[in-house]
Design a protein around this motif. Structure first.
Motif, PDB file in Angstrom:
ATOM      1  N   GLU A   1      -2.445  -3.277  -4.304  1.00  0.00           N
ATOM      2  CA  GLU A   1      -2.678  -1.850  -4.526  1.00  0.00           C
ATOM      3  C   GLU A   1      -4.095  -1.458  -4.121  1.00  0.00           C
ATOM      4  N   GLU A   2      -5.068  -2.310  -4.428  1.00  0.00           N
ATOM      5  CA  GLU A   2      -6.448  -2.014  -4.036  1.00  0.00           C
ATOM      6  C   GLU A   2      -6.618  -2.045  -2.528  1.00  0.00           C
ATOM      7  N   ARG A   3      -5.992  -3.009  -1.879  1.00  0.00           N
ATOM      8  CA  ARG A   3      -6.075  -3.071  -0.422  1.00  0.00           C
ATOM      9  C   ARG A   3      -5.429  -1.834   0.208  1.00  0.00           C
ATOM     10  N   ALA A   4      -4.334  -1.384  -0.374  1.00  0.00           N
ATOM     11  CA  ALA A   4      -3.663  -0.193   0.143  1.00  0.00           C
ATOM     12  C   ALA A   4      -4.550   1.041  -0.025  1.00  0.00           C
ATOM     13  N   ALA A   5      -5.272   1.101  -1.121  1.00  0.00           N
ATOM     14  CA  ALA A   5      -6.181   2.228  -1.345  1.00  0.00           C
ATOM     15  C   ALA A   5      -7.296   2.227  -0.307  1.00  0.00           C
ATOM     16  N   VAL A   6      -7.850   1.048  -0.008  1.00  0.00           N
ATOM     17  CA  VAL A   6      -8.890   0.944   1.015  1.00  0.00           C
ATOM     18  C   VAL A   6      -8.363   1.449   2.352  1.00  0.00           C
TER      19      VAL A   6
END
Length: 326
Positions: free
Chosen positions: A305-310
């Motif tokens: 999820e964090e990578r997708a946000a980046v």
């Protein structure tokens, strides 16, 4: 801290190193003893990779490193750079005579007989099409003036061309959540060729620490003041090429979407989550920041999820400004 192999050099270095541009110059005034304290803090924290250049403070950064190493038991791998002293800065002068002169000056500044790693310092693109430049580097190895050589590049394409030369053992490149093109075009190729990857400008000149605001004013001798439009050197070195106000908006959105409080440590861990990266070299002017940078290596890897946000923030705010250029 995790150590990783630096390409084919046979050396292993810590995943988080230390960049020393800040203690050399172009980041405002930093007292010499404060600069030494930064190097001491890195060595005390176990950092085994230091990066400098002969033009950081006209040799000041190299000399401060030498001062600390003379008093310290540590034996880190020290990389320096050469070429930016040329005036005019032209490809044809990346020749044996000039490089030997620059190397000898760095050897004196660093108080060593042989430099661990010499990197061409963001030379004009045409240098990568001059085999004689790389022949000169081989000569410097044969003369025991340098042990290894690599390049520091502005653009992905320069890195790809550089690693066609078999003697190039490392490439230093800008890579962070606001400069993602190396992951698309370069990192896998470097890994396939067993070339070390040194990541500089991880914080996009402080943007990706989350500590900057629109009200910030930078000193006259800070590149974040005088190089915003590339007046002094490649604009991609300042805020990673992202317009300052746009970068601030992107940072706010990233922190909101990813739910990240400590954006600085998250950024370093995001970079290190790419296996082709050997070491990341954040710079700072305070020992406390050195210690927090080192601690970031032990942070949990970013979630999906964090990578997708980046990626989403990059696509919406940043990509149009940087992706086609570097």
């Amino acid at each position: 801290m995790d150590e990783r192999q630096l390409g084919s050099t046979g050396e292993s270095v810590t995943a988080v190193g230390l960049g020393t541009w800040q203690i050399g110059g172009a980041w405002g005034d930093v007292p010499e003893e404060q600069g030494r304290d930064v190097v001491r803090a890195a060595l005390d924290a176990g950092v085994t990779f230091l990066d400098t250049a002969d033009v950081y403070g006209d040799g000041r950064s190299e000399s401060l490193i030498a001062d600390v190493l003379a008093e310290h038991d540590a034996d880190p791998f020290v990389a320096t750079k050469a070429g930016r002293r040329l005036d005019p800065h032209v490809a044809d002068d990346y020749d044996l005579a000039h490089l030997r002169e620059f190397v000898d000056r760095s050897r004196e500044n660093l108080a060593v007989e042989t430099l661990d790693l010499l990197q061409l310092h963001c030379p004009p693109t045409h240098v990568y099409y001059r085999p004689e430049t790389f022949d000169a580097l081989e000569t410097l190895v044969d003369e025991d003036r340098i042990a290894h050589y690599g390049v520091s590049v502005e653009r992905v394409e320069e890195g790809l061309k550089a690693i066609e030369y078999p003697g190039v053992e490392s490439v230093q490149i800008i890579f962070n959540p606001f400069r993602q093109r190396p992951a698309e075009h370069f990192l896998d190729r470097a890994a396939d060729e067993n070339v070390g990857v040194i990541v500089r400008v991880p914080y996009a000149s402080g943007l990706l620490t989350g500590a900057l605001s629109a009200d910030d004013e930078f000193p006259e001798n800070d590149h974040r003041n005088f190089n915003r439009d590339g007046e002094a050197f490649d604009v991609g070195e300042t805020f990673a090429g992202v317009p300052f106000e746009t970068g601030l908006e992107a940072v706010d959105e990233l922190q909101s979407r990813a739910g990240v409080e400590d954006l600085a440590s998250f950024t370093l861990r995001w970079i290190l989550d790419h296996d082709a990266v050997t070491t990341v070299i954040p710079g700072t002017t305070t020992p406390a920041h050195v210690r927090s940078n080192v601690a970031a290596a032990d942070r949990a890897a970013p979630t999906a999820e964090e990578r997708a946000a980046v990626d989403a923030v990059y696509d919406e705010y940043v990509r149009e400004h940087v992706h086609h250029r570097w």
